[in-house]
Motif scaffolding. Structure first.
Motif, mmCIF file in Angstrom:
data_model
loop_
_atom_site.group_PDB
_atom_site.id
_atom_site.type_symbol
_atom_site.label_atom_id
_atom_site.label_comp_id
_atom_site.label_asym_id
_atom_site.label_seq_id
_atom_site.Cartn_x
_atom_site.Cartn_y
_atom_site.Cartn_z
ATOM 1 N N GLU A 299 0.835 -1.216 0.000
ATOM 2 C CA GLU A 299 0.000 0.000 0.000
ATOM 3 C C GLU A 299 0.862 1.255 0.000
ATOM 4 N N VAL A 300 1.941 1.234 0.773
ATOM 5 C CA VAL A 300 2.845 2.388 0.830
ATOM 6 C C VAL A 300 3.483 2.625 -0.536
ATOM 7 N N GLN A 301 3.885 1.545 -1.216
ATOM 8 C CA GLN A 301 4.499 1.697 -2.527
ATOM 9 C C GLN A 301 3.532 2.291 -3.535
ATOM 10 N N LEU A 302 2.274 1.819 -3.493
ATOM 11 C CA LEU A 302 1.259 2.362 -4.417
ATOM 12 C C LEU A 302 1.016 3.835 -4.156
ATOM 13 N N GLN A 303 0.879 4.188 -2.871
ATOM 14 C CA GLN A 303 0.654 5.603 -2.549
ATOM 15 C C GLN A 303 1.876 6.450 -2.889
ATOM 16 N N GLN A 304 3.061 5.898 -2.731
ATOM 17 C CA GLN A 304 4.278 6.627 -3.090
ATOM 18 C C GLN A 304 4.320 6.882 -4.599
ATOM 19 N N SER A 305 3.928 5.842 -5.383
ATOM 20 C CA SER A 305 3.887 6.009 -6.834
ATOM 21 C C SER A 305 2.887 7.074 -7.235
ATOM 22 N N ALA A 306 1.696 7.039 -6.617
ATOM 23 C CA ALA A 306 0.681 8.063 -6.919
ATOM 24 C C ALA A 306 1.174 9.447 -6.518
ATOM 25 N N LEU A 307 1.889 9.505 -5.397
ATOM 26 C CA LEU A 307 2.435 10.792 -4.938
ATOM 27 C C LEU A 307 3.453 11.340 -5.929
ATOM 28 N N ASN A 308 4.321 10.469 -6.465
ATOM 29 C CA ASN A 308 5.316 10.910 -7.436
ATOM 30 C C ASN A 308 4.659 11.411 -8.713
ATOM 31 N N ARG A 309 3.610 10.688 -9.162
ATOM 32 C CA ARG A 309 2.891 11.152 -10.364
ATOM 33 C C ARG A 309 2.248 12.497 -10.121
ATOM 34 N N LEU A 310 1.682 12.666 -8.916
ATOM 35 C CA LEU A 310 1.038 13.946 -8.601
ATOM 36 C C LEU A 310 2.047 15.088 -8.576
ATOM 37 N N GLU A 311 3.231 14.835 -8.000
ATOM 38 C CA GLU A 311 4.264 15.874 -7.985
ATOM 39 C C GLU A 311 4.726 16.224 -9.395
ATOM 40 N N LEU A 312 4.888 15.194 -10.262
ATOM 41 C CA LEU A 312 5.271 15.456 -11.649
ATOM 42 C C LEU A 312 4.209 16.273 -12.364
ATOM 43 N N GLU A 313 2.951 15.912 -12.116
ATOM 44 C CA GLU A 313 1.837 16.659 -12.747
ATOM 45 C C GLU A 313 1.806 18.115 -12.282
ATOM 46 N N LEU A 314 2.051 18.335 -10.993
ATOM 47 C CA LEU A 314 2.049 19.706 -10.477
ATOM 48 C C LEU A 314 3.189 20.524 -11.079
#
Length: 351
Positions: A299-314
């Protein structure tokens, strides 16, 4: 009552008034003097007045041919000047219509883009609300998962206790067997009673084991259901992120020529700060989940991946906003140049 047209007498009086001011009567000046009349009506009447005025001019002492030649030359010059003025006026009207049409198109485009931006803002706010609802649901799911894990641990603890009790019973059974030789003198009823007691205790233990096994199965089923809900939630997060990316692309396209891009950029910057704060909060949650153990590692890895995508998008959105601000400034400069050219054209056409 219907308004009467411009007469030759009106033209004569207006031309004389202009001549008295020391100016040369033209179609525009006569029309301005009268305050009415069309150019097609004024032009032939003014030409007639000029012809008659020229014929009345004192030509004593000059040859008749010279006077006629001068009159013809003067008339041709006046006709050429009037024609040139009319051509310039027609050209000015055409250019004025073209520029007005361009301005209207720019206004219509600006209004359409403003409406599109408002629609995108509404959709973005709806997406944020859906995200908050899903976040709350995810927290509830996490709470239920922790509760199920606690119940599972409690059931395992009960099973361990029952195993200890079974070992104790087995030990007691071995003790009974070891001391069985010392109780051979007891009656058969006593032996039967002891056997019944043992069987009853064993049946009770089996029943407790079955109940605990059923509770463990139920806890595992609930855990699997919670895990399935969590995976569905992760899929929903991915879908929301894809929709958010599409919305960001649409906002970038719609905001290319918007007049209020700076205000939108400031709002996006403020929203960027909010998202960065949210990213920081997600990082704290990820750190907390990492400390909770290996069971939440995926779960942590999935949320970390989503967090990285969100930072890239921002980051991409921020760069795009800066680019759009530069394009907006270029568009404003081009508009100022067009307005300056239009003003110069108006000044060059003034009599």
């Amino acid at each position: 009552m219907a308004r009467t047209g411009v007469t030759y007498l009106d033209i004569v009086q207006a031309a004389k008034a202009i001549k008295a001011r020391g100016e040369e009567p033209t179609v525009d000046r006569v029309r301005a003097q009268l305050g009415t009349g069309s150019k097609s009506t004024i032009a032939p009447l003014l030409k007639r007045w000029r012809s008659e005025s020229a014929s009345n001019t004192d030509s004593s002492g000059l040859p008749r041919d010279l006077v006629d030649a001068l009159k013809g030359l003067h008339q041709r010059i006046q006709e050429a000047a009037s024609k040139q003025v009319e051509e310039l006026q027609q050209e000015f009207l055409v250019q004025e219509k073209e520029i007005t049409s361009q301005l209207e198109e720019l206004r219509a485009t600006s209004n359409q883009q403003a409406a599109s931006i408002r629609d995108l803002e509404h959709r973005l706010s709806s997406t944020e609300a859906e995200k908050r609802r899903f976040k709350q649901s995810s927290q509830e799911t996490q709470t239920a998962l922790e509760k199920s894990e606690y119940q599972k641990q409690e059931a395992l603890q009960r099973i361990a206790e029952q195993k200890v009790m079974i070992e104790e019973v087995k030990q007691e059974n071995r003790d009974v067997r070891e001391h069985f030789e010392h109780f051979q003198q007891r009656t058969a009823n006593d032996r039967q009673y002891e056997r019944d007691q043992y069987r009853s205790a064993a049946e009770q233990l089996k029943g407790q084991i079955a109940v605990l096994t059923e509770q463990l199965t139920l806890s595992e089923r609930r855990f699997n259901e919670q895990e399935l809900l969590y995976k569905q939630g992760q899929a929903l997060i991915a879908e929301i992120n894809r929709e958010k990316q599409q919305l960001s692309e649409q906002v970038g396209v719609a905001s290319t020529e918007a007049a209020n891009l700076r205000e939108q950029a400031e709002e996006q910057a403020s929203e960027l700060k909010d998202r960065q704060a949210e990213v920081a909060s997600l990082r704290e949650q990820i750190s907390k989940l990492q400390r909770e153990g290996s069971s939440a590692q995926k779960e942590v890895q999935l949320q970390q991946s989503a967090l990285n995508r969100l930072e890239l998008e921002l980051t991409t959105t921020k760069d795009r906003l800066e680019q759009l601000a530069n394009e907006n400034r270029t568009l404003i400069q081009e508009k100022a140049v067009i307005q300056g050219q239009f003003s110069q054209l108006e000044n060059s056409l003034k009599p």
